[in-house]
Design a protein around this motif. Structure first.
Motif, short mmCIF file in Angstrom:
data_model
loop_
_atom_site.label_atom_id
_atom_site.label_comp_id
_atom_site.label_asym_id
_atom_site.label_seq_id
_atom_site.Cartn_x
_atom_site.Cartn_y
_atom_site.Cartn_z
N LYS A 32 0.86 -1.22 -0.20
CA LYS A 32 -0.01 0.05 -0.01
C LYS A 32 0.70 1.18 -0.14
CE LYS A 32 -4.05 0.09 0.45
NZ LYS A 32 -5.18 -0.04 -0.81
N GLN A 33 1.95 1.27 0.74
CA GLN A 33 2.92 2.50 0.83
C GLN A 33 3.50 2.54 -0.63
OE1 GLN A 33 2.71 4.44 3.48
NE2 GLN A 33 4.28 5.82 2.91
N ALA A 34 4.10 1.44 -1.13
CA ALA A 34 4.60 1.78 -2.50
C ALA A 34 3.91 2.14 -3.29
CB ALA A 34 5.14 0.28 -2.75
N THR A 35 2.52 1.53 -3.54
CA THR A 35 1.55 1.79 -4.47
C THR A 35 0.81 3.12 -4.28
OG1 THR A 35 -0.08 0.27 -3.68
CG2 THR A 35 1.56 -0.64 -5.42
N GLN A 36 0.35 3.44 -3.27
CA GLN A 36 -0.53 4.76 -2.91
C GLN A 36 0.15 5.66 -1.95
OE1 GLN A 36 -4.55 3.57 -1.62
NE2 GLN A 36 -4.52 1.78 -3.25
N GLY A 37 1.40 5.37 -1.21
CA GLY A 37 1.92 6.49 -0.34
C GLY A 37 1.20 6.43 1.12
N ASP A 38 1.30 7.50 1.92
CA ASP A 38 0.84 7.61 3.12
C ASP A 38 -0.72 7.09 3.10
OD1 ASP A 38 3.29 8.11 4.13
OD2 ASP A 38 2.86 10.18 4.43
N CYS A 39 -1.05 6.40 4.17
CA CYS A 39 -2.25 6.11 4.57
C CYS A 39 -3.15 7.39 4.36
CB CYS A 39 -2.60 5.39 5.71
SG CYS A 39 -4.30 4.56 6.15
N ASN A 40 -4.45 7.37 3.61
CA ASN A 40 -5.11 8.32 3.12
C ASN A 40 -6.55 8.13 3.65
OD1 ASN A 40 -5.72 6.77 1.29
ND2 ASN A 40 -5.16 8.04 -0.46
N ILE A 41 -6.87 7.18 4.34
CA ILE A 41 -8.12 6.67 4.74
C ILE A 41 -8.33 6.87 6.43
CG2 ILE A 41 -8.62 5.31 2.85
CD1 ILE A 41 -8.25 2.80 4.57
N ALA A 42 -9.68 7.11 6.63
CA ALA A 42 -10.12 7.04 8.26
C ALA A 42 -9.87 5.84 8.66
CB ALA A 42 -11.37 7.74 8.41
N ALA A 43 -9.34 5.82 10.08
CA ALA A 43 -9.26 4.50 10.60
C ALA A 43 -10.47 3.93 10.84
CB ALA A 43 -8.74 4.95 12.11
N PRO A 44 -10.54 2.58 10.65
CA PRO A 44 -12.16 1.45 10.85
C PRO A 44 -12.30 1.59 12.27
CG PRO A 44 -10.10 0.20 10.38
CD PRO A 44 -9.68 1.76 10.08
N PRO A 45 -13.68 1.21 12.71
CA PRO A 45 -14.05 1.08 13.85
C PRO A 45 -13.03 -0.01 14.65
CG PRO A 45 -15.57 0.66 12.56
CD PRO A 45 -14.74 1.01 11.76
N ASP A 46 -12.87 0.05 15.90
CA ASP A 46 -12.16 -1.00 16.67
C ASP A 46 -12.87 -2.59 16.48
OD1 ASP A 46 -10.25 0.51 17.34
OD2 ASP A 46 -11.26 1.08 19.29
N SER A 47 -14.26 -2.44 16.23
CA SER A 47 -15.26 -3.72 16.00
C SER A 47 -14.64 -4.55 14.74
CB SER A 47 -16.74 -3.35 16.10
OG SER A 47 -16.76 -2.65 14.83
N ASP A 48 -13.91 -3.85 13.91
CA ASP A 48 -13.70 -4.74 12.69
C ASP A 48 -12.06 -4.79 12.92
OD1 ASP A 48 -13.06 -5.45 10.16
OD2 ASP A 48 -14.07 -4.00 9.11
N ALA A 49 -11.75 -5.80 13.45
CA ALA A 49 -10.25 -6.20 13.83
C ALA A 49 -9.34 -6.29 12.66
CB ALA A 49 -10.18 -7.33 14.68
N LYS A 50 -9.97 -6.85 11.71
CA LYS A 50 -9.11 -7.11 10.45
C LYS A 50 -8.69 -5.93 9.81
CE LYS A 50 -8.71 -10.18 6.32
NZ LYS A 50 -9.42 -10.95 5.46
N ALA A 51 -9.88 -5.21 9.62
CA ALA A 51 -9.65 -3.80 8.82
C ALA A 51 -8.80 -2.76 9.82
CB ALA A 51 -11.01 -3.21 8.57
N LYS A 52 -8.81 -2.87 11.10
CA LYS A 52 -8.08 -2.01 11.92
C LYS A 52 -6.75 -2.55 11.91
CE LYS A 52 -8.17 0.80 15.66
NZ LYS A 52 -8.45 2.15 15.41
N ALA A 53 -6.42 -3.74 11.92
CA ALA A 53 -4.95 -4.25 11.81
C ALA A 53 -4.25 -3.80 10.68
CB ALA A 53 -4.99 -5.58 12.11
#
Length: 86
Positions: A32-53
């Motif tokens: 993701k860093q190589a193809t898109q650069g810095d993370c540009n999306i909001a953090a997902p909710p803690d209830s979505d453990a996979k997306a959060k990780a």
């Protein structure tokens, strides 16, 4: 570097052995860093453990250049290939 990165992206799909969740997160974050650069999306909710990780892994690379991320991604894929070969 771009060609090597593309080869590594293809090679990761060819691995026979399962890749650990930790290694999957590392690979994902550098891809993701190589193809898109810095993370540009909001953090997902803690209830979505996979997306959060995944978000935390990618966001942890903030400020890293795309070239450095490509280099680390390639090195990690090579390491996984060597481990598979024994």
């Amino acid at each position: 570097m771009q060609v090597e990165f593309e080869f590594a992206c293809a090679a990761i799909k060819q691995l026979k052995r399962p890749v650990s969740d930790q290694d999957k997160l590392l690979i994902y974050s550098y891809y993701k860093q190589a193809t898109q650069g810095d993370c540009n999306i909001a953090a997902p909710p803690d209830s979505d453990a996979k997306a959060k990780a995944k978000w935390e892994a990618w966001n942890g690379n903030k400020g890293m250049s795309k070239m450095d991320a490509m280099r680390i991604y390639i090195d990690k894929v090579e390491e996984l290939k060597k481990n598979e070969a024994g």
